[in-house]
Each structure stands twice: as C-alpha cells, then as structure tokens.
Scaffold this motif. Structure first.
Motif, PDB file in Angstrom:
ATOM      1  N   UNK A  45       0.842  -1.193   0.000  1.00 28.04           N
ATOM      2  CA  UNK A  45       0.000   0.000   0.000  1.00 28.04           C
ATOM      3  C   UNK A  45       0.881   1.249   0.000  1.00 28.04           C
ATOM      4  N   UNK A  46       0.638   2.171  -0.939  1.00 32.32           N
ATOM      5  CA  UNK A  46       1.499   3.336  -1.111  1.00 32.32           C
ATOM      6  C   UNK A  46       1.440   4.272   0.092  1.00 32.32           C
ATOM      7  N   UNK A  47       0.274   4.455   0.670  1.00 29.02           N
ATOM      8  CA  UNK A  47       0.135   5.397   1.789  1.00 29.02           C
ATOM      9  C   UNK A  47       0.791   4.866   3.052  1.00 29.02           C
ATOM     10  N   UNK A  48       0.469   3.635   3.432  1.00 23.93           N
ATOM     11  CA  UNK A  48       0.886   3.092   4.727  1.00 23.93           C
ATOM     12  C   UNK A  48       2.124   2.218   4.654  1.00 23.93           C
ATOM     13  N   UNK A  49       2.611   1.918   3.436  1.00 22.32           N
ATOM     14  CA  UNK A  49       3.698   0.951   3.251  1.00 22.32           C
ATOM     15  C   UNK A  49       3.301  -0.405   3.842  1.00 22.32           C
ATOM     16  N   UNK A  50       2.003  -0.639   3.955  1.00 17.21           N
ATOM     17  CA  UNK A  50       1.503  -1.888   4.509  1.00 17.21           C
ATOM     18  C   UNK A  50       1.699  -3.005   3.485  1.00 17.21           C
ATOM     19  N   UNK A  51       2.321  -4.094   3.910  1.00 19.66           N
ATOM     20  CA  UNK A  51       2.569  -5.219   3.022  1.00 19.66           C
ATOM     21  C   UNK A  51       1.286  -6.037   2.916  1.00 19.66           C
ATOM     22  N   UNK A  52       0.584  -5.874   1.803  1.00 15.81           N
ATOM     23  CA  UNK A  52      -0.697  -6.529   1.600  1.00 15.81           C
ATOM     24  C   UNK A  52      -0.534  -8.020   1.342  1.00 15.81           C
ATOM     25  N   UNK A  53       0.507  -8.384   0.601  1.00 21.32           N
ATOM     26  CA  UNK A  53       0.715  -9.786   0.285  1.00 21.32           C
ATOM     27  C   UNK A  53       2.142  -9.972  -0.222  1.00 21.32           C
TER      28      UNK A  53
END
Length: 394
Positions: free
Chosen positions: A170-178
């Motif tokens: 995710x670009x905003x949160x740098x959350x690793x989606x998969x």
C-alpha cells in the motif's frame, strides 16, 4: 626554579599570592599590579591558605554535574540494540533505536546523541557520498488503498535455485498486503492474487506497476487483448498506472521495500524449499507490518498507518469496454485462436472453412468472424473466460 612551579602550578597565581604574603601588598594593590580583580586576589589567597600551593592550580571549568549526559545503562542498551538489529537484518538507525527504547519504557536520547554514541563505538560507517534525504521529491498517497504498488523480485534456495517473489504494497501506509514465492509467476497467477486481495481489502483506487507482461500488454511486441490483470482492474473501475520503461524510481517505495526485505532475508539461512521460503516470508510480514517503525510514517508501524484512516475506493467512470480486430486463417481443425484475459482461446469455426482467411472483430467478450474473401459472417462467439475452447453460437 620553585618546586611549586615545576609541579605545574600556574606561575602568575603563585606570584600574586606571594606578593600578598611575602611582600605585604594589600589585595587592592596586588590586583592593580597584576591586572586582575580584587575578588580574584582574595580567592587565590584563601585557596593558598586552605590547600597550600596546590590550591592555586588551574581548575576545570566543566560543570560538576551533567544532567543531560546519557546514563551508562542507556548507552550500553543503544549499542546492544544496534548490534541486535543489524544481526537480525532489521533497520538499525537512530530513529529505529529511539522507537525500541520507548517500547521498552526507557527514556530515549535525541537521535543526534544516539548517532554520536554509535560513532564513538565504531558502529557507523561514514558514507560521505550518500545523497541527502532532503534532495528527494517525495510522493505519498493520502489514504490507504488509494494506490497499491506491485512488483516481482527474487531470492535463492540453499541449492542455488532462483525463486521469484511477488509483493503488493500500500502506497500510503507501506503496509505489506501480500508477499509469496513461486518458481515463476504467470499473468493468471498474478491476476488470481489480485482477485484475492480485492476480496480481502476491497478494491483500491489505483495500482502502480512496471511494464512486465504479467501486469500489462501495452508494450508487448505483438499487440493483442488486454491481459487478465488489466481486465480485472477494468472490471472493478481501478485506475491502472505503469512506470516509464527504464525508470524504476517511479515505483520507488516498492524498490526501497525490496532493500529492507533482502537485508532481512540475508540475516537468515537460505531456505531449502519454496515452502520454507513461504514460511520465512510470513514471518517477515508480521515483523514488517507490526514490529518495525517506519521513518516516513512518524515512527508508526505500517499496520497502524493502514488502519488509522478510511480506505479510498475506485472512482473510475470511463468506458472500459475493449474494441479490437485481428486477422487469421482457419487451421486444418477448423479453428482460429484469440487471446483473451491472458489466455489463448480456440474458436471452433468448422472444418468446412479450413484455409479461409478471416477477420475477427472483438467487442469485449463478443467476437464476430467474417471471411476476408467474401465479407460474409461465418461465425459468432461470446467468450467464456472459464474455458479455452469456444463453440460458436448456433
């Protein structure tokens, strides 16, 4: 020469004292003769009477107490954290060390103090040619799910086998989606992962990838149907963005993410199998999303940043219908082929038309086939994405 002077006493101070004691000068007279204040003469005389010659030696002006000095226990913990984080392949800069100290309940010094401690301990390698952070032009999506970045990188098994790794960020949160490994990723495999993520997190407003054929066919040598990934995005109204060829900086966040990933992987033994690598990547995901503070997120974790704000949704209202045409020749089995959603589909026209040159007009799933010799329509099809062989309409 006087032993007092040889012992390192400041000669002028001793002369002033002896002028008062041995020559009978008053404090005022001594101050005028030697160009100092009367208070200083009084101080020297008092020190001499209390301590002897040692009392007039130069004294340090440093404060007796240093309330801002880092206590030894915290300094030792800073050095220990640096070594532990480096050994585990994690980020180990001053900002990260501050975060870990605070999580442990310790008072954290400033990042500049931590940097000095690490320099003194020889744990920082100077990098004078490193580009300063303030020289970068930064872009960040305003909301979670406003933009997902995806890419494929690689790692190795213990026997040297090269394995591909697909990741979505995710670009905003740098959350690793998969993140997952495979011997090699195909277009349908990437499309299946994206379908799973849409079900799990909802459709994003946009995606950003490079120009790999698993993501887009726009730069393919032979133009054809849009790939499955492109069709999936179109079906959900998701805006597709692709970086300029040869310009990986466009996907800078996921490229930087790969540095973090590979530094972490290097700190662990090479896995024996793809399944072992998958387990390792699951462990990495937990660490990266929930236990690693991110400098660009105000020292929050990606999970915190992803859950703090509402999610963006697709806003595309453009016509996503596909229009194209191609020519072919009916083969000896009475079929022609067409690519749809990343797969070759076999259209059954009939052996009676073997060798006939045909024109195929494609309107999304509908295909009209006509003879190029006569212009007569000889078959019509509606593509079933679940099947490779497509029978013609009755």
């Amino acid at each position: 020469m006087s032993r007092d002077i040889v012992d390192g006493m400041k000669p002028k101070n001793l002369v002033i004292v002896r002028a008062v004691h041995d020559q009978g000068l008053s404090h005022v007279e001594a101050a005028a003769r030697f160009g100092v204040t009367r208070q200083w003469v009084h101080t020297l005389v008092r020190r001499y009477e209390d301590e002897g010659p040692d009392g007039v030696a130069p004294r340090s002006r440093a404060p007796k107490t240093r309330p801002g000095t880092t206590v030894p226990a915290i300094r030792d913990r800073i050095i220990q954290l640096r070594r532990e984080l480096t050994r585990s392949g994690a980020d180990a800069g001053p900002v990260t060390i501050v975060w870990h100290l605070e999580q442990e309940g310790h008072p954290a010094p400033s990042t500049s103090t931590i940097r000095r401690i690490l320099h003194t301990a020889g744990l920082i390698t100077p990098a004078p040619k490193k580009r300063p952070r303030n020289s970068y032009i930064r872009f960040q999506a305003d909301l979670p799910n406003e933009c997902w970045q995806a890419d494929i990188t690689h790692w190795f098994l213990a026997d040297g086998t090269r394995i591909e790794i697909l990741d979505f960020l995710d670009d905003h949160a740098r959350y690793l989606l998969d993140i997952r490994p495979a011997a090699a990723f195909t277009g349908p495999m990437v499309t299946a992962v994206m379908t799973e993520l849409i079900r799990r997190y909802g459709p994003p407003m946009s995606t950003l990838t490079d120009n790999g054929l698993v993501f887009t066919t726009r730069l393919a040598r032979h133009k054809g149907a849009r790939g499955g990934f492109e069709k999936l995005l179109a079906a959900h109204g998701i805006t597709q963005k692709n970086g300029r060829p040869g310009h990986p900086q466009t996907q800078g966040k996921i490229e930087r993410f790969h540095q973090t990933l590979k530094r972490w992987l290097k700190a662990h033994p090479l896995p024996d199998t793809i399944d072992d690598l998958a387990v390792l990547l699951t462990e990495f995901t937990t660490w990266y999303n929930t236990r690693r503070p991110h400098r660009s997120l105000g020292r929050r974790t990606p999970e915190q940043a992803y859950t703090d704000l509402p999610k963006a949704t697709p806003t595309s209202t453009s016509d996503t219908t596909e229009w194209r045409s191609r020519t072919d020749k009916v083969d000896k089995n009475g079929k022609v082929t067409i690519r749809y959603a990343g797969h070759l589909r076999h259209l059954g026209i009939g052996r009676a038309h073997t060798g006939t040159p045909v024109l195929l007009l494609v309107h999304d799933r509908d295909v009209t086939v006509s003879s190029m010799n006569t212009g007569q329509i000889i078959a019509e099809f509606t593509i079933d994405p679940a099947k490779n062989y497509q029978p013609k309409k009755p």
